[in-house]
Design a protein around this motif. Sequence first.
Motif: not given
Length: 131
Positions: A55-66, A92-94
Amino acid sequence: MNILVVDDKKSVRDTISKFLVSLGHSVNTAVNGLDGFEKAQKTPYHLYIIDHLMPLMNGIVLSRNLKKTPFCAKTPILFMTTQGIDSVERLPEFILFSRIISKPINETTFISVVESLTNIVNDEELQRIAL
């Protein structure tokens, strides 16, 4: 090594933390992607272990932000999913993920993957020191 584990399930965080501490690592945890991103901006980590669906921010969005954050961009990401590795490989984030593992976590596989990633980090740090 200092490792951040980001998963919304306490049982998963506890299990992974136990494995990592037994290997001699220091572990911090976060309950979702937003919590993980805030912690990553305050503390340097050698490895991020990130769950896919939260919730709030999934792992894909977190990884992209990092990866967009200079302070965090070079840190390896071990991405965990219940959706199947094949489905993650089509994203695409793979390319953001250093390794992907399926959940539920197999202890032997998990430890092997973490050791391979921490060895890469150790090698890179030794090369920087040598320069």
